[in-house]
Design a protein around this motif. Structure first.
Motif, short mmCIF file in Angstrom:
data_model
loop_
_atom_site.label_atom_id
_atom_site.label_comp_id
_atom_site.label_asym_id
_atom_site.label_seq_id
_atom_site.Cartn_x
_atom_site.Cartn_y
_atom_site.Cartn_z
N ILE A 75 0.84 -1.20 0.00
CA ILE A 75 0.00 0.00 0.00
C ILE A 75 0.88 1.26 0.00
O ILE A 75 0.62 2.23 -0.71
N VAL A 76 1.93 1.24 0.81
CA VAL A 76 2.86 2.37 0.85
C VAL A 76 3.49 2.58 -0.51
O VAL A 76 3.59 3.72 -1.00
N ILE A 77 3.91 1.50 -1.15
CA ILE A 77 4.58 1.60 -2.45
C ILE A 77 3.64 2.13 -3.53
O ILE A 77 4.00 3.00 -4.32
N ARG A 78 2.42 1.62 -3.56
CA ARG A 78 1.50 1.91 -4.66
C ARG A 78 0.70 3.19 -4.46
O ARG A 78 0.27 3.81 -5.45
N PHE A 79 0.48 3.59 -3.21
CA PHE A 79 -0.41 4.73 -2.98
C PHE A 79 0.25 5.87 -2.19
O PHE A 79 0.16 7.03 -2.58
N VAL A 80 0.91 5.55 -1.07
CA VAL A 80 1.45 6.61 -0.21
C VAL A 80 2.60 7.35 -0.88
O VAL A 80 2.61 8.58 -0.94
#
Length: 223
Positions: free
Chosen positions: A199-204
């Motif tokens: 999630i961090v890689i793709r969105f944050v």
């Protein structure tokens, strides 16, 4: 600016806190093996003493250096130290994985439970993640390199948060928690940590990069 700086420092500090118990236990194991001071319930580890010792030491280094790699200010101000710590981080991750596989191979026998199977799977995944992180930076692909470092850290330290649940139980009962329920919690924590990293890689990260570019655009706008 001050709020952003505190937030940037807060992420590495939070990661260190979440991995604190495994880091401390890893350093303790590294001392216990050569001094022959393992507790009675862990004496079976003497079958693979150096695998346990290096697993503990490299796990501690991996847990401490990972958050340091994610600290933007540190990376920008101390580039040479970032590269040095990155190399130690990679070596620690490789040794962490190989020593974990060695211990699983020694104790697994013919009975393979869910936790042991997941350890084998994610140890191999950590090796692959380290290799992809290295190949990416050699090709000059910084975003891909950053993504695989984050994934590798999540794999290597993915079960660390469960220590805050199981360690108090061990302190109270004096017996390490076991059973299918513990195996499910163990694997579930691992998968959750990896999902959080994704999630961090793709969105944050893309969101923060977009905000940074927008901020730079308005600062440079003569209007």
């Amino acid at each position: 600016m001050e709020r952003r700086s505190k937030r940037a420092v807060g992420v590495p500090v939070l990661l260190v806190f979440l991995t604190l118990i495994p880091i401390v236990m890893g350093l303790v194991r590294f001392v216990q093996v050569p001094t022959h001071s393992l507790p009675d319930e862990s004496l079976y580890f003497y079958e693979t003493p150096w695998a346990l010792a290096f697993h503990g030491l490299c796990g501690a280094l991996f847990g401490l250096l990972g958050p340091l790699q994610f600290w933007t200010a540190f990376r920008r101000r101390f580039g040479w130290l970032h590269k040095l710590s990155g190399r130690i981080f990679v070596v620690s991750g490789v040794v962490l994985s190989l020593s974990g596989l060695r211990m699983v191979a020694a104790f697994m026998g013919n009975d393979i439970n869910l936790t042991d199977a997941s350890r084998v799977l994610f140890s191999i995944a950590l090796l692959i993640g380290m290799w992809l992180a290295i190949s990416s930076i050699r090709n000059g692909d910084l975003p891909r390199h950053r993504a695989w470092v984050i994934r590798s850290y999540a794999i290597g330290m993915g079960t660390a948060p469960i220590a805050f649940v199981l360690f108090p139980v061990f302190l109270i009962t004096g017996v390490p928690p076991t059973g299918l329920a513990v195996d499910l919690i163990f694997v579930g924590t691992w998968i959750t940590s990896i999902a959080a990293a994704e999630i961090v890689i793709r969105f944050v990260i893309p969101t923060r990069q977009s905000q940074r570019l927008t901020s730079q655009h308005w600062k440079g706008d003569p209007a």
